[in-house]
Design a protein around this motif. Structure first.
Motif, PDB file in Angstrom:
ATOM      1  N   VAL A 127      51.369  64.575  39.017  1.00 18.77           N
ATOM      2  CA  VAL A 127      51.749  65.728  38.196  1.00 18.77           C
ATOM      3  C   VAL A 127      50.470  66.468  37.815  1.00 18.77           C
ATOM      4  CG1 VAL A 127      53.845  64.725  37.210  1.00 18.77           C
ATOM      5  CG2 VAL A 127      51.638  64.371  36.079  1.00 18.77           C
ATOM      6  N   VAL A 128      50.641  67.713  37.353  1.00 21.65           N
ATOM      7  CA  VAL A 128      49.513  68.463  36.794  1.00 21.65           C
ATOM      8  C   VAL A 128      49.373  68.077  35.329  1.00 21.65           C
ATOM      9  CG1 VAL A 128      48.620  70.740  36.177  1.00 21.65           C
ATOM     10  CG2 VAL A 128      49.822  70.414  38.356  1.00 21.65           C
ATOM     11  N   ARG A 129      48.138  67.777  34.931  1.00 24.61           N
ATOM     12  CA  ARG A 129      47.853  67.452  33.530  1.00 24.61           C
ATOM     13  C   ARG A 129      46.786  68.410  33.005  1.00 24.61           C
ATOM     14  NH1 ARG A 129      44.121  64.956  30.339  1.00 24.61           N
ATOM     15  NH2 ARG A 129      44.879  63.674  28.593  1.00 24.61           N
ATOM     16  N   ARG A 130      47.095  69.115  31.895  1.00 27.97           N
ATOM     17  CA  ARG A 130      46.174  70.071  31.285  1.00 27.97           C
ATOM     18  C   ARG A 130      45.957  69.709  29.819  1.00 27.97           C
ATOM     19  NH1 ARG A 130      45.048  74.716  33.658  1.00 27.97           N
ATOM     20  NH2 ARG A 130      44.923  75.871  31.688  1.00 27.97           N
ATOM     21  N   GLU A 131      44.697  69.595  29.421  1.00 21.99           N
ATOM     22  CA  GLU A 131      44.327  69.234  28.059  1.00 21.99           C
ATOM     23  C   GLU A 131      43.653  70.429  27.401  1.00 21.99           C
ATOM     24  OE1 GLU A 131      42.707  65.108  27.177  1.00 21.99           O
ATOM     25  OE2 GLU A 131      40.901  66.347  26.931  1.00 21.99           O
ATOM     26  N   TYR A 132      44.066  70.781  26.190  1.00 21.32           N
ATOM     27  CA  TYR A 132      43.574  72.017  25.567  1.00 21.32           C
ATOM     28  C   TYR A 132      43.479  71.881  24.050  1.00 21.32           C
ATOM     29  CZ  TYR A 132      48.356  72.662  24.066  1.00 21.32           C
ATOM     30  OH  TYR A 132      49.571  72.476  23.462  1.00 21.32           O
ATOM     31  N   VAL A 145      48.299  68.244  25.275  1.00 18.95           N
ATOM     32  CA  VAL A 145      48.296  67.978  26.714  1.00 18.95           C
ATOM     33  C   VAL A 145      49.626  68.463  27.268  1.00 18.95           C
ATOM     34  CG1 VAL A 145      48.191  66.232  28.528  1.00 18.95           C
ATOM     35  CG2 VAL A 145      46.817  65.947  26.458  1.00 18.95           C
ATOM     36  N   ASN A 146      49.574  69.307  28.297  1.00 18.31           N
ATOM     37  CA  ASN A 146      50.776  69.776  28.968  1.00 18.31           C
ATOM     38  C   ASN A 146      50.849  69.191  30.377  1.00 18.31           C
ATOM     39  OD1 ASN A 146      51.607  71.318  26.814  1.00 18.31           O
ATOM     40  ND2 ASN A 146      50.877  73.255  27.633  1.00 18.31           N
ATOM     41  N   TRP A 147      52.069  68.903  30.826  1.00 15.56           N
ATOM     42  CA  TRP A 147      52.301  68.315  32.138  1.00 15.56           C
ATOM     43  C   TRP A 147      53.278  69.203  32.922  1.00 15.56           C
ATOM     44  CZ3 TRP A 147      50.010  63.336  32.680  1.00 15.56           C
ATOM     45  CH2 TRP A 147      49.595  62.740  31.482  1.00 15.56           C
ATOM     46  N   GLU A 225      58.091  72.125  31.925  1.00 18.74           N
ATOM     47  CA  GLU A 225      56.862  71.821  31.177  1.00 18.74           C
ATOM     48  C   GLU A 225      57.172  70.794  30.114  1.00 18.74           C
ATOM     49  OE1 GLU A 225      54.345  75.122  29.775  1.00 18.74           O
ATOM     50  OE2 GLU A 225      54.343  74.174  27.780  1.00 18.74           O
ATOM     51  N   TYR A 226      56.341  69.763  30.071  1.00 19.73           N
ATOM     52  CA  TYR A 226      56.422  68.773  28.996  1.00 19.73           C
ATOM     53  C   TYR A 226      55.068  68.761  28.305  1.00 19.73           C
ATOM     54  CZ  TYR A 226      56.520  64.325  26.516  1.00 19.73           C
ATOM     55  OH  TYR A 226      56.451  63.375  25.534  1.00 19.73           O
ATOM     56  N   GLY A 227      55.081  68.861  26.987  1.00 18.75           N
ATOM     57  CA  GLY A 227      53.817  68.922  26.259  1.00 18.75           C
ATOM     58  C   GLY A 227      53.789  67.982  25.077  1.00 18.75           C
ATOM     59  N   GLU A 228      52.611  67.425  24.804  1.00 20.13           N
ATOM     60  CA  GLU A 228      52.376  66.603  23.630  1.00 20.13           C
ATOM     61  C   GLU A 228      51.247  67.243  22.837  1.00 20.13           C
ATOM     62  OE1 GLU A 228      53.597  62.240  25.408  1.00 20.13           O
ATOM     63  OE2 GLU A 228      51.507  62.903  25.602  1.00 20.13           O
ATOM     64  N   TRP A 229      51.362  67.342  21.522  1.00 22.54           N
ATOM     65  CA  TRP A 229      50.390  68.072  20.727  1.00 22.54           C
ATOM     66  C   TRP A 229      50.309  67.475  19.328  1.00 22.54           C
ATOM     67  CZ3 TRP A 229      53.748  69.643  17.022  1.00 22.54           C
ATOM     68  CH2 TRP A 229      55.090  69.855  17.422  1.00 22.54           C
ATOM     69  N   CYS A 230      49.234  67.794  18.637  1.00 22.59           N
ATOM     70  CA  CYS A 230      49.087  67.316  17.262  1.00 22.59           C
ATOM     71  C   CYS A 230      48.346  68.351  16.436  1.00 22.59           C
ATOM     72  CB  CYS A 230      48.374  65.973  17.221  1.00 22.59           C
ATOM     73  SG  CYS A 230      46.738  65.936  17.985  1.00 22.59           S
ATOM     74  N   LEU A 231      48.612  68.325  15.133  1.00 22.50           N
ATOM     75  CA  LEU A 231      48.040  69.279  14.186  1.00 22.50           C
ATOM     76  C   LEU A 231      47.258  68.532  13.115  1.00 22.50           C
ATOM     77  CD1 LEU A 231      50.631  70.725  15.431  1.00 22.50           C
ATOM     78  CD2 LEU A 231      50.658  72.075  13.349  1.00 22.50           C
ATOM     79  N   PRO A 232      46.237  69.181  12.560  1.00 22.50           N
ATOM     80  CA  PRO A 232      45.470  68.556  11.473  1.00 22.50           C
ATOM     81  C   PRO A 232      46.345  68.317  10.242  1.00 22.50           C
ATOM     82  CG  PRO A 232      44.350  70.508  12.338  1.00 22.50           C
ATOM     83  CD  PRO A 232      45.727  70.518  12.899  1.00 22.50           C
ATOM     84  N   PRO A 233      45.847  67.544   9.273  1.00 26.19           N
ATOM     85  CA  PRO A 233      46.642  67.270   8.071  1.00 26.19           C
ATOM     86  C   PRO A 233      46.928  68.523   7.260  1.00 26.19           C
ATOM     87  CG  PRO A 233      44.381  66.466   7.818  1.00 26.19           C
ATOM     88  CD  PRO A 233      44.548  66.865   9.256  1.00 26.19           C
TER      89      PRO A 233
END
Length: 243
Positions: A127-132, A145-147, A225-233
């Motif tokens: 798969v394509v993996r993109r980190e941003y 990270v998006n896939w 598109e499947y994406g995993e992400w996180c935000l600061p507190p």
């Protein structure tokens, strides 16, 4: 006669100002119109405006004082995956006004088992993996990270590029090149501690509490598109939906 304050009207006003603030249309410290002026402009009761502003204050987007209502100096509001998809559909870009993104890696990889299952892949398929990382000014807003399916890279070569500004309209270009249309979207979120990689990208100590999430955009042919992400507190995510 002014609107009596139905939930739809109240939510519409809150959404309007939330979007203007998150997009940079109203900068930190900017003063909002007086409640009576806002009510006249929207054709609603002053109480309806008050409810909308109260919601934005709870979200940390605005602050009030005897001198009036102002955009918070450091608005702690994040951008949800739903907000980004809406942005893509309206103006092609994933980013809000004034927001930037930097791609730290982009490649074809053999994914972890759970990603392979999401894309219904056979063992060893890629798969394509993109980190941003996204940010505004000196503030880091999101790490993710998006896939994507591997064959998308042949149609949109920039999926494998870390070049500047090639990330902004990538989802729109993927949809155009593949002829696919997102007909199913789902977000999942949970609070947890930042791991070493997430903490590094967000400029936080390891173990800092974060809001982590995942989005899945698909059609009848499968996941686009499947994406995993996180935000600061302290970042707040909110969005409207039809009951």
């Amino acid at each position: 006669m002014p609107d009596s304050g139905t939930p739809k009207t109240f939510a519409r006003i809150a959404h309007h100002y939330r979007e203007k603030i998150l997009s940079g249309g109203l900068e930190p410290g900017a003063k909002l119109p007086a409640n009576k002026e806002m009510a006249a402009s929207w054709g609603v009761a002053v109480a309806t405006v008050g409810r909308a502003l109260q919601q934005l204050q709870v979200e940390g987007i605005i602050r009030t004082s005897p001198r009036g209502t102002f955009v918070a100096d450091d608005p702690m509001a994040g951008v949800s995956a739903r907000d980004r998809l809406t942005r893509v559909q309206r103006v092609r870009t994933l980013l809000m006004e004034g927001e930037t993104s930097a791609v730290s890696s982009a490649s074809l990889v053999v994914p972890p088992l759970y990603i392979a299952e999401i894309f219904d892949l056979d063992h060893g398929d890629q798969v394509v993996r993109r980190e941003y990382t996204t940010g505004r000014g000196g503030t880091r807003l999101t790490f993710g990270v998006n896939w994507y399916p591997a064959h998308f890279a042949a149609m949109v070569p920039d999926l494998l590029s870390t070049g500047r500004k090639k990330n902004d309209d990538l989802t729109a270009r993927v949809l155009e090149a593949t002829g696919r249309r997102i007909t199913y979207a789902r977000d999942d979120m949970h609070g947890r501690a930042a791991d070493e990689r997430e903490a590094s990208h967000l400029g936080l100590p390891v173990g800092t509490p974060i809001l982590a999430g995942a989005h899945r955009w698909a059609d009848d042919d499968g996941v686009i598109e499947y994406g995993e992400w996180c935000l600061p507190p302290r970042m707040t995510i909110g969005y409207e939906y039809l009951p």
